[in-house]
Design an enzyme around this catalytic site. Structure first.
Site, mmCIF file in Angstrom:
data_model
loop_
_atom_site.group_PDB
_atom_site.id
_atom_site.type_symbol
_atom_site.label_atom_id
_atom_site.label_comp_id
_atom_site.label_asym_id
_atom_site.label_seq_id
_atom_site.Cartn_x
_atom_site.Cartn_y
_atom_site.Cartn_z
ATOM 1 N N SER A 1 -60.100 54.546 128.155
ATOM 2 C CA SER A 1 -61.416 55.175 128.161
ATOM 3 C C SER A 1 -61.542 56.110 126.974
ATOM 4 O O SER A 1 -60.538 56.598 126.440
ATOM 5 C CB SER A 1 -61.618 55.969 129.449
ATOM 6 O OG SER A 1 -60.900 57.189 129.410
ATOM 7 N N ASP A 2 -62.766 56.355 126.540
ATOM 8 C CA ASP A 2 -62.967 57.495 125.660
ATOM 9 C C ASP A 2 -62.860 58.735 126.545
ATOM 10 O O ASP A 2 -62.937 58.655 127.769
ATOM 11 C CB ASP A 2 -64.306 57.404 124.944
ATOM 12 C CG ASP A 2 -64.294 58.137 123.613
ATOM 13 O OD1 ASP A 2 -63.429 59.014 123.433
ATOM 14 O OD2 ASP A 2 -65.138 57.851 122.751
ATOM 15 N N ALA A 3 -62.705 59.882 125.931
ATOM 16 C CA ALA A 3 -62.336 61.088 126.669
ATOM 17 C C ALA A 3 -63.265 61.341 127.852
ATOM 18 O O ALA A 3 -64.473 61.544 127.669
ATOM 19 C CB ALA A 3 -62.362 62.285 125.725
ATOM 20 N N ASN A 4 -62.704 61.326 129.061
ATOM 21 C CA ASN A 4 -63.401 61.695 130.300
ATOM 22 C C ASN A 4 -64.548 60.773 130.684
ATOM 23 O O ASN A 4 -65.327 61.106 131.590
ATOM 24 C CB ASN A 4 -63.925 63.133 130.210
ATOM 25 C CG ASN A 4 -62.830 64.149 129.973
ATOM 26 O OD1 ASN A 4 -61.946 64.315 130.804
ATOM 27 N ND2 ASN A 4 -62.863 64.810 128.823
ATOM 28 N N ASP A 5 -64.656 59.616 130.038
ATOM 29 C CA ASP A 5 -65.853 58.801 130.227
ATOM 30 C C ASP A 5 -65.921 58.064 131.559
ATOM 31 O O ASP A 5 -66.998 57.620 131.955
ATOM 32 C CB ASP A 5 -66.005 57.809 129.073
ATOM 33 C CG ASP A 5 -66.764 58.405 127.902
ATOM 34 O OD1 ASP A 5 -67.202 59.564 128.018
ATOM 35 O OD2 ASP A 5 -66.930 57.725 126.882
#
Length: 742
Positions: free
Chosen positions: A296-300
């Site tokens: 994932s991209d950060a926290n997505d």
């Protein structure tokens, strides 16, 4: 007895610890031994800043939070040792890895991850030019060398993966992350992506010891954000997605064998990318055959609930990401951390957890982490930021600098121009020193920075007050009165174009003209009546109309390496003949956007009142201190058959007095399509070097697949009929000939 004893020992040893078994066998064996909690731990990643450190005695120190996170093992850790020297980072990472292995029930190592926009994003590594600079070289072999060096430097300091390179197509200069990618063109970006990934990964063979795995991002459509603002929606047609946005990612998977893929912050047709099984499973895995892992991209994943608002609860967000095909959750505490409890109520999800955990374990086996998890500390100091890598950075700088315009003032002659003013807000503390290193005592330099562009706030920078800028302009004008020529360093810096992080940060702009009073500075310098050369440094395309009007010459340098000013000096004084080409179209104003060269032909029908209907500088443009003549292009056959090939050949002659490099560019234009087609598309390029008077023949093989596009039925076809083939020095300067596809 001896043989029996050895055999018994091997038999007793778990299969996953036996290198002679296949990776799939080792993964299956290990997965069967793991608990649910241990599998989920492999699907998570945290940032080292929450408590991974090395004390003054070079001993590992972990916060209570980190110790708790590592109890069940971990998939990966982001940026451990990023602020340490390479040698101390390697010490830290060896100790960290040892802790993870020895404190885990099954001894599963972790992978350590970085990013690579100017080389390895860590202290003490070689600082190369940005990806947009790499694209400007139009030299895939050189770009592969650069990323090979980056891959080696990362591995030597104890890292295993990088969340790079960006396979995104960037066509909106309002977007602050523009320079992290390779420009506006699909084909050029695809070639750069192949070079970057194969370099980082050591042609895949280096993954076990000497190189790192690439994680191509952001899949897919990121940078096509509405209004050019980070996290905004993505409005893109299905045809554009398949024909123009997908190809660099497809090349990353099929041609470069990227180890990982990062999903995009955005959405496609309203479907969040992190919750899109069509994107992450059907296209990526079933159509393209991708076997790596998706992060994932950060926290997505958590943001599917509280930002994208396509999940009622955090638990539903975790389920959506898991089913769609996201294998690793980056940073979040409100997503995959919830999976053990979720699965206790929904045991049917176990197959997805096994799927993702297996992909992470496969990655670690490919990286050799189970068999050789540690770094040779003695090798680090002599290998990271070596002289050969610094020299390579200079070579890439030399080939990426673009001569946008020149009325004959360049190259400067040290014999004739003895006193030069170095001025402007993009002047650095090292500029004068690097210029002096390039030319010794031959030239006297008058230095005057004048003013800063912003206050340097990393989150939301503010422009420097106009009063301070005007005082700076006056200071510059006063100091350069005795100069014989002026070199103005202007454009933008790391604060005027950057990533706008999720909370409390901005990096995009609503205008693309140079910030502050830089136009006023250039106008004031012009009034002095001295030769005025602009050195343009920036991280986004700028509409530099005043610069273009006032300057005698402009060097477009984007964001060069740590020794970039040395290369600039070499170009200014003719020691290096510039050969860079624009990887973007430079518009005259923001009102022209979108304005990439390959937009639909019908977009070129009308312009705007009171404005010139063409770019300030076209895609592929770049001048030289010599001149090149192109012969009429010749085709090997006038007809291309659907299972055949043909060649286009042109002779290029250096008609000037200096050696030079020229990038010969091939464009194809579909004259009649079943759907509305682009004005033209880059389909090939070759960079050649010619001595004065020398000629070389350049040939391009034309294959039917180069003509494919999505037709009325959204299926790929070759659109039989008449095509125009263009060969030249840019998208606006070429010779053309027609051929038929039958």
């Amino acid at each position: 007895m001896i043989w029996g004893g050895v055999l018994a020992a091997q038999t007793a040893k778990p299969i996953y610890k036996q290198p002679e078994h296949s990776i799939s066998e080792r993964v299956s064996d290990l997965l069967e031994r793991m608990t649910l909690e241990e599998k989920v731990a492999q699907m998570r990643m945290f940032h080292a800043q929450i408590g991974v450190a090395l004390n003054e005695k070079d001993e590992l120190e972990l916060s209570d939070k980190v110790i708790e996170k590592l109890k069940m093992g971990i998939g990966g850790i982001k940026n451990p040792g990023e602020h340490l020297s390479p040698h101390r980072a390697a010490i830290l990472n060896n100790q960290l890895q040892k802790y993870i292995i020895e404190n885990g029930r099954l001894g599963i190592p972790g992978f350590f991850v970085t990013e690579s926009y100017n080389g390895v994003d860590a202290a003490g590594c070689t600082r190369f030019g940005r990806p947009i600079n790499m694209a400007s070289t139009f030299n895939p072999a050189l770009v592969k060398e650069v990323f090979d060096a980056v891959g080696r430097e990362a591995r030597w300091r104890g890292l295993h993966l990088t969340h790079s390179p960006e396979a995104d197509i960037v066509r909106d200069p309002r977007f602050g992350r523009m320079s992290e990618a390779f420009g506006e063109d699909t084909y050029l970006t695809s070639q750069m992506i192949i070079s970057a990934i194969t370099g980082l990964q050591g042609d895949y063979k280096g993954l076990k010891s000497s190189h790192i795995g690439a994680v191509a991002k952001h899949f897919a459509g990121y940078a096509q954000v509405a209004g050019g603002t980070n996290f905004a929606s993505i409005e893109i047609s299905p045809r554009t997605l398949v024909d123009e946005i997908f190809p660099p990612f497809k090349a990353a998977v099929i041609e470069a064998n990227t180890l990982g893929i990062m999903a995009s912050h955005g959405d496609i047709n309203g479907v969040a990318s992190h919750a899109n099984p069509w994107l992450l499973t059907e296209v990526l895995r079933e159509q393209w055959g991708f076997e790596g892992y998706v992060v994932s991209d950060a926290n997505d994943i958590g943001r599917l609930h509280y930002f994208m608002k396509v999940a009622e609860t955090p638990e539903e967000a975790a389920i959506l990401g898991l089913k769609a095909g996201v294998d690793v959750d980056l940073y979040a505490e409100d997503a995959y951390a919830l999976l053990p409890e979720i699965v206790s109520k929904k045991p049917e999800l176990m197959k997805y957890i096994d799927r993702s955990a297996a992909r992470v374990l496969r990655t670690k086996f490919i990286l050799g982490l189970f068999d050789d998890p540690y770094i040779d500390i003695e090798q680090v100091a002599s290998s990271v930021r070596s002289q050969s890598h610094l020299d390579l950075a200079k070579d890439a700088d030399r080939e990426s600098i673009i001569l946008l315009q020149n009325n004959g003032v360049l190259p400067l002659s040290p014999a004739k121009t003895k006193k030069i003013g170095l001025v402007g807000p993009l002047l650095t503390s090292e500029t004068r020193e690097q210029f002096a290193n390039a030319f010794g005592e031959e030239v006297e330099f008058i230095e005057a920075k004048g003013f800063e562009l912003t206050d340097g706030n990393g989150a939301v920078p503010q422009l420097a007050p106009e009063e301070a800028q005007r005082r700076g302009i006056k200071e510059i004008i006063d100091k350069v009165q005795q100069a014989e020529a002026i070199v103005a360093f202007v454009g933008g810096d790391e604060f005027t174009a950057k990533e706008g992080f999720f909370n409390n940060a901005l990096g995009d702009r609503e205008r693309i003209d140079p910030v502050g009073l830089q136009d006023e500075l250039i106008a004031s310098l012009k009034k002095l009546g001295k030769p005025l050369i602009i050195v343009l440094k920036h991280r986004r395309t700028l509409s530099i109309n005043t610069f273009a009007k006032k300057a005698d010459a402009i060097l477009d340098c984007w964001d060069l390496s740590e020794k970039g000013d040395y290369a600039i000096a070499e170009v200014l004084f003719g020691k290096v003949n510039p050969s860079g080409k624009l990887p973007v179209t430079v518009p005259r104003s923001i009102g022209q956007l979108p304005f990439h060269y390959s937009q639909k032909e019908i977009n070129y029908k009308k312009g705007y009142l009171f404005a010139e209907n063409k770019p300030l500088y076209p895609f592929g443009h770049g001048l030289s201190y010599t001149t090149f003549d192109y012969s009429p292009v010749q085709l090997s056959h006038p007809v291309l058959h659907e299972n055949g090939s043909m060649y286009a050949t042109v002779k290029v002659t250096n008609t000037g007095s200096l050696p030079g490099k020229e990038t010969v560019q091939l464009y194809l234009k579909d004259l009649i399509g079943t759907v509305v087609r682009p004005m033209q598309e880059l389909k090939g390029f070759q960079k050649i070097e010619l001595m004065p008077g020398e000629s070389k023949e350049v040939s391009f093989e034309i294959l039917p697949e180069m003509l494919e596009y999505c037709g009325l039925d959204m299926e790929k076809n070759q659109g039989k009929g008449t095509f125009e083939l263009r060969v030249g020095s840019s998208s606006a300067s070429f010779q053309a000939i027609n051929f038929e596809l039958q």
